[in-house]
Design a protein around this motif. Structure first.
Motif, PDB file in Angstrom:
ATOM      1  N   ARG A  48       0.710  -1.151   0.055  1.00 18.11           N
ATOM      2  CA  ARG A  48      -0.130   0.076   0.157  1.00 18.11           C
ATOM      3  C   ARG A  48       1.041   1.207   0.033  1.00 18.11           C
ATOM      4  N   ALA A  49       1.914   1.387   0.687  1.00 20.74           N
ATOM      5  CA  ALA A  49       2.778   2.400   0.839  1.00 20.74           C
ATOM      6  C   ALA A  49       3.527   2.644  -0.491  1.00 20.74           C
ATOM      7  N   ALA A  50       3.947   1.456  -1.339  1.00 23.42           N
ATOM      8  CA  ALA A  50       4.605   1.809  -2.389  1.00 23.42           C
ATOM      9  C   ALA A  50       3.489   1.991  -3.324  1.00 23.42           C
ATOM     10  N   LEU A  51       2.376   1.634  -3.379  1.00 25.83           N
ATOM     11  CA  LEU A  51       1.392   2.163  -4.469  1.00 25.83           C
ATOM     12  C   LEU A  51       1.261   3.765  -4.264  1.00 25.83           C
ATOM     13  N   GLU A  52       0.944   4.204  -2.839  1.00 23.36           N
ATOM     14  CA  GLU A  52       0.801   5.548  -2.749  1.00 23.36           C
ATOM     15  C   GLU A  52       2.144   6.428  -3.169  1.00 23.36           C
ATOM     16  N   LEU A  53       3.310   5.931  -2.916  1.00 22.41           N
ATOM     17  CA  LEU A  53       4.466   6.575  -3.158  1.00 22.41           C
ATOM     18  C   LEU A  53       4.488   6.694  -4.829  1.00 22.41           C
ATOM     19  N   VAL A  54       4.117   5.758  -5.600  1.00 30.61           N
ATOM     20  CA  VAL A  54       4.127   5.728  -6.957  1.00 30.61           C
ATOM     21  C   VAL A  54       3.124   6.661  -7.265  1.00 30.61           C
ATOM     22  N   LEU A  55       1.850   6.616  -6.946  1.00 28.97           N
ATOM     23  CA  LEU A  55       0.868   7.605  -7.058  1.00 28.97           C
ATOM     24  C   LEU A  55       1.138   9.014  -6.993  1.00 28.97           C
ATOM     25  N   LYS A  78       3.615  10.189  -9.611  1.00 30.15           N
ATOM     26  CA  LYS A  78       3.137  10.420 -10.963  1.00 30.15           C
ATOM     27  C   LYS A  78       2.202  11.709 -10.927  1.00 30.15           C
ATOM     28  N   PHE A  79       1.281  11.749  -9.917  1.00 31.94           N
ATOM     29  CA  PHE A  79       0.179  12.466  -9.847  1.00 31.94           C
ATOM     30  C   PHE A  79       0.283  13.918  -8.990  1.00 31.94           C
ATOM     31  N   GLY A  80       1.349  13.860  -7.880  1.00 34.76           N
ATOM     32  CA  GLY A  80       1.464  14.756  -6.994  1.00 34.76           C
ATOM     33  C   GLY A  80       0.662  14.446  -5.628  1.00 34.76           C
ATOM     34  N   GLU A  81       0.901  15.272  -5.000  1.00 35.62           N
ATOM     35  CA  GLU A  81       0.257  15.003  -3.422  1.00 35.62           C
ATOM     36  C   GLU A  81      -1.365  15.007  -3.569  1.00 35.62           C
ATOM     37  N   ASP A  82      -2.122  15.580  -4.556  1.00 38.55           N
ATOM     38  CA  ASP A  82      -3.253  15.556  -4.805  1.00 38.55           C
ATOM     39  C   ASP A  82      -4.237  14.255  -5.312  1.00 38.55           C
ATOM     40  N   TYR A  83      -3.262  13.168  -5.239  1.00 38.59           N
ATOM     41  CA  TYR A  83      -3.712  11.925  -5.797  1.00 38.59           C
ATOM     42  C   TYR A  83      -4.816  11.413  -4.900  1.00 38.59           C
ATOM     43  N   GLY A  84      -5.253  11.835  -3.809  1.00 41.78           N
ATOM     44  CA  GLY A  84      -6.199  11.370  -2.911  1.00 41.78           C
ATOM     45  C   GLY A  84      -7.473  11.661  -3.494  1.00 41.78           C
ATOM     46  N   GLU A  85      -7.535  12.817  -3.852  1.00 41.13           N
ATOM     47  CA  GLU A  85      -8.883  13.379  -4.565  1.00 41.13           C
ATOM     48  C   GLU A  85      -9.115  12.629  -5.800  1.00 41.13           C
ATOM     49  N   MET A  86      -8.178  12.278  -6.899  1.00 43.30           N
ATOM     50  CA  MET A  86      -8.271  11.330  -7.813  1.00 43.30           C
ATOM     51  C   MET A  86      -8.723   9.876  -7.542  1.00 43.30           C
TER      52      MET A  86
END
Length: 96
Positions: free
Chosen positions: A46-53, A56-64
């Motif tokens: 999960r941590a690795a996936l979040e770091l990749v996101l 790739k998409f910046g810190e706003d990936y949560g909204e995406m």
């Protein structure tokens, strides 16, 4: 269609509850060391996936992710069930 889709047609008959609720039963009743090991591996992935996101998409990936979850709720639900079954299998196979 997922290879597990037939399992989800009437989950109460197969699991006597949802895959997620059965996973919780297994987590609380299985060998503590096995559960810790598999949960640690799950959290590392999960941590690795979040770091990749984030990369790739910046810190706003949560909204995406939130938008994706709303627009693809059935697929997300199906994947959640599949991941629950997968984690159950890993824990149970190591606990025997």
């Amino acid at each position: 269609m997922s290879k597990y889709s037939a399992l989800f047609e009437d989950e109460d008959d197969v699991f006597l509850g949802s895959p997620t609720s059965k996973l919780m039963d297994i987590i609380f009743n299985a060998n503590n060391d096995v559960v810790r090991f598999d949960l640690e591996n799950f959290m590392k992935r999960r941590a690795a996936l979040e770091l990749v996101l984030e990369e790739k998409f910046g810190e706003d990936y949560g909204e995406m992710i939130d938008t994706f979850m709303l627009e693809n709720s059935l697929d997300v639900e199906s994947k959640t069930k599949s991941l629950s079954i997968e984690l159950m299998g890993e824990i149970v196979s190591k606990s025997e």
